[in-house]
Design a protein around this motif. Structure first.
Motif, PDB file in Angstrom:
ATOM      1  N   ARG A 150      -5.243   7.626  -3.951  1.00 52.61           N
ATOM      2  CA  ARG A 150      -5.992   7.197  -5.146  1.00 52.61           C
ATOM      3  C   ARG A 150      -7.451   7.614  -5.057  1.00 52.61           C
ATOM      4  N   ASN A 191       0.819  -1.206   0.000  1.00 53.92           N
ATOM      5  CA  ASN A 191       0.000   0.000   0.000  1.00 53.92           C
ATOM      6  C   ASN A 191       0.856   1.262   0.000  1.00 53.92           C
ATOM      7  N   GLY A 192       2.168   1.135   0.019  1.00 60.65           N
ATOM      8  CA  GLY A 192       3.032   2.293  -0.009  1.00 60.65           C
ATOM      9  C   GLY A 192       3.205   2.927   1.354  1.00 60.65           C
ATOM     10  N   ARG A 215       1.089   8.076  -2.314  1.00 63.77           N
ATOM     11  CA  ARG A 215       2.105   7.019  -2.313  1.00 63.77           C
ATOM     12  C   ARG A 215       3.337   7.481  -1.546  1.00 63.77           C
ATOM     13  N   ALA A 224      -1.358   5.462   0.115  1.00 63.30           N
ATOM     14  CA  ALA A 224      -1.649   5.238  -1.303  1.00 63.30           C
ATOM     15  C   ALA A 224      -3.138   5.101  -1.577  1.00 63.30           C
TER      16      ALA A 224
END
Length: 276
Positions: A134, A17-18, A125, A130
């Motif tokens: 998004r 998931n960063g 990110r 992240a």
């Protein structure tokens, strides 16, 4: 063994998931605070600059000067792990000095309306958020597309975006404000100016003969009125041809710009209706 596997799975999920260790972030422009908060990292902000007024949690944080005059000592006192600078605003000397004292500094550059959505995804990110990045990017893109669709095909209006009243300034076609005008069916009468902002004389304004005048609601209303009384009987001197906008919303390179654009478009639509 099972517990170790579960822990390993959780760590892999975080990496995918960063996610990263929590940052201590100082931002060097008001819109950067809004972007950080939009991707779910508001709790990681520790310092902002003057005129940061949204969201409320960011507005209450310690200030480290202004966007164009950063107090480096104040930045250092907050012990940031990351400093975000404004690509087209933070002075190069400030960037150099902050990096020179060993701070990790990254520059955020946004060139147009679509780039705001792209930056939300990138910043999410970068900060370990992240999914939130998004989601914010997707929401922004949908709202921007809806505005474009709603105002597509509107009859064009020749618009003068007025800054101050003595002297009078305006903006050229490179300004994000000009892009907002275009989306709403407005053509910036001074798009061809050689610099992003410039002083314009009474004679030049009269020759441009705009259909509408857009003015920020934080301008000196009496000064604006006096200016246009001097230019009567020009069409644009009619107060009914004036559109007031929230300057902070319209000029911030953050999701809030869409609120400013919606207000601008509604104002120009009012002029179209009144002209019928």
């Amino acid at each position: 063994m099972r517990a170790a596997c579960v822990l390993a799975g959780l760590l892999l999920g975080l990496i995918a998931n960063g996610a990263a260790a929590s940052e201590r972030i100082v931002v060097l422009a008001p819109h950067l605070a809004e972007l950080v908060c939009a991707v779910g990292a508001c709790d990681e902000l520790v310092g902002v600059v003057a005129y940061t007024d949204a969201p409320p949690a960011a507005a209450r944080l310690p200030q480290v000067g202004s966007a164009f005059a950063v107090n480096v000592e104040a930045v250092l006192a907050l012990r940031p792990s990351l400093v975000l600078a404004w690509g087209s605003g933070t002075p190069a000397a400030t960037v150099e000095r902050l990096r020179g004292v060993g701070l990790r500094l990254e520059i955020v550059s946004i060139g147009d309306l679509d780039a705001i959505g792209a930056e939300l995804a990138v910043l999410g990110r970068r900060l370990g958020h992240a999914d939130a990045g998004r989601a914010a990017a997707g929401d922004y893109a949908r709202r921007l597309a809806a505005l474009r669709e709603r105002y597509r095909g509107r009859s064009r209006l020749r618009v003068f975006y007025q800054l101050e009243s003595g002297p009078v300034y305006t903006i050229n076609g490179s300004s994000p404000i000009s892009a907002a005008l275009s989306l709403c069916g407005g053509d910036n009468v001074f798009a061809a100016l050689p610099t992003i902002s410039a002083v314009v004389s009474d004679e030049v304004v009269l020759a441009a003969d705009p259909d509408a005048v857009v003015v920020a609601d934080d301008e000196d209303a009496r000064g604006i009125d006096a200016y246009w009384r001097r230019l009567a009987p020009a069409r644009a001197a009619d107060p009914a041809r004036r559109v007031l906008v929230d300057a902070d919303a319209l000029t911030r390179q953050s999701p809030r710009v869409l609120d400013g654009i919606a207000q601008l478009c509604a104002g120009l639509d009012r002029l179209r209706r009144d002209a019928r």
